[in-house]
Design an enzyme around this catalytic site. Sequence first.
Site, PDB file in Angstrom:
ATOM      1  N   LYS A 114      -7.478  -7.044   7.316  1.00  0.00           N
ATOM      2  CA  LYS A 114      -7.363  -8.330   6.607  1.00  0.00           C
ATOM      3  C   LYS A 114      -8.624  -8.646   5.817  1.00  0.00           C
ATOM      4  O   LYS A 114      -8.555  -9.049   4.649  1.00  0.00           O
ATOM      5  CB  LYS A 114      -7.083  -9.462   7.610  1.00  0.00           C
ATOM      6  CG  LYS A 114      -5.815  -9.288   8.427  1.00  0.00           C
ATOM      7  CD  LYS A 114      -5.563 -10.467   9.338  1.00  0.00           C
ATOM      8  CE  LYS A 114      -6.626 -10.606  10.411  1.00  0.00           C
ATOM      9  NZ  LYS A 114      -6.651  -9.461  11.367  1.00  0.00           N
ATOM     10  N   ARG A 125      15.515  -4.150   1.388  1.00  0.00           N
ATOM     11  CA  ARG A 125      14.820  -3.513   0.269  1.00  0.00           C
ATOM     12  C   ARG A 125      14.824  -4.374  -0.981  1.00  0.00           C
ATOM     13  O   ARG A 125      14.025  -4.155  -1.899  1.00  0.00           O
ATOM     14  CB  ARG A 125      15.454  -2.140  -0.027  1.00  0.00           C
ATOM     15  CG  ARG A 125      15.271  -1.145   1.108  1.00  0.00           C
ATOM     16  CD  ARG A 125      15.797   0.213   0.729  1.00  0.00           C
ATOM     17  NE  ARG A 125      15.069   0.780  -0.400  1.00  0.00           N
ATOM     18  CZ  ARG A 125      15.370   1.961  -0.971  1.00  0.00           C
ATOM     19  NH1 ARG A 125      16.393   2.658  -0.514  1.00  0.00           N
ATOM     20  NH2 ARG A 125      14.677   2.412  -1.985  1.00  0.00           N
TER      21      ARG A 125
END
Length: 318
Positions: free
Chosen positions: A169, A255
Amino acid sequence: MSAGQGSAIERQVSLRRLYGDLNSELRWQCLHHPEEDHHLRRDSSAEDDVGGAALVGFFNFIRPHAVQIAGSCELAYLRAHPEAITQFPPHRLCLLVVCEGQILDDHLYEDLKARHIAVMATPMGAKIVLARLQHYLHQELAPRQQVHGVLVDVLGVGLLLQGEAGIGKSELALELVSRGHRLVADDSVLCIREAPNVLTGHCPAPLRNFLEVRGLGIINIREFFGAAAIVRSKRIRLVVEIQDMRDMEMADIDRLQGKVDHLDILGTQLPRLCMPVSAVRNLAVLVEAAARSQYVKESGGDMLADFEAQVRLSVGEE
């Protein structure tokens, strides 16, 4: 640096602190303060009051305010109906603010003292005092919670990056800052519910300007990239959950629109996008695209609907 997600932080403000913080602005005088100081807390029964604004108001006998504002009209009413002050339960009324340079009658003053109610006087107008006290208490008493993550401002969209320790992160935040975006907070984000469905993220004072990067240690973003690379706070609009692609069930990911759900912080539902990470994926570019996508959604756009409409149109033409 490491911090977990904590519970909501309960806040309170004492009358002594209220007096000291606003003394220079309101130029008020403390006429009476009980020996035991009162503490103001957010009114949980006021559904639309996310801070403490509902604690202050003009005379309301049905839902009495903890802080009552008394201007010339209110004091004229009390002079004509001196018994009205007894309609306020002592456990609800903490402070009476006499505005506009008005003089409080002796019998009313003695009654307030006997009921252990603080009394302050100011030459300022009643509406000005009301607005300032509401704004002050709203800021001080708004619900807040510390959460683990990195908050960045990407293209004007506040993104809260979350994921397991070591997932990358802070490295992602460093790359985003190097691409011209801004850092709000690393590792620990103070979330404040400013209004219904509005959550802002702030950096705790000890961590301000700093970012921890594994292998580099602590770096000062302000020193590296300048003051423009730092912003004190930002409204959180999207949570990006970074997950190792090997740990994710890729078959569960849509998707066409990704894996999207919601994260609840202080009663505010934030959209959350799960982002799979691997060595071949450029996360900074993907996060920038996520910020742009969120901006389009908030502007009323629906890219999936546009795509489906285009496909139907193409099929129809064939």
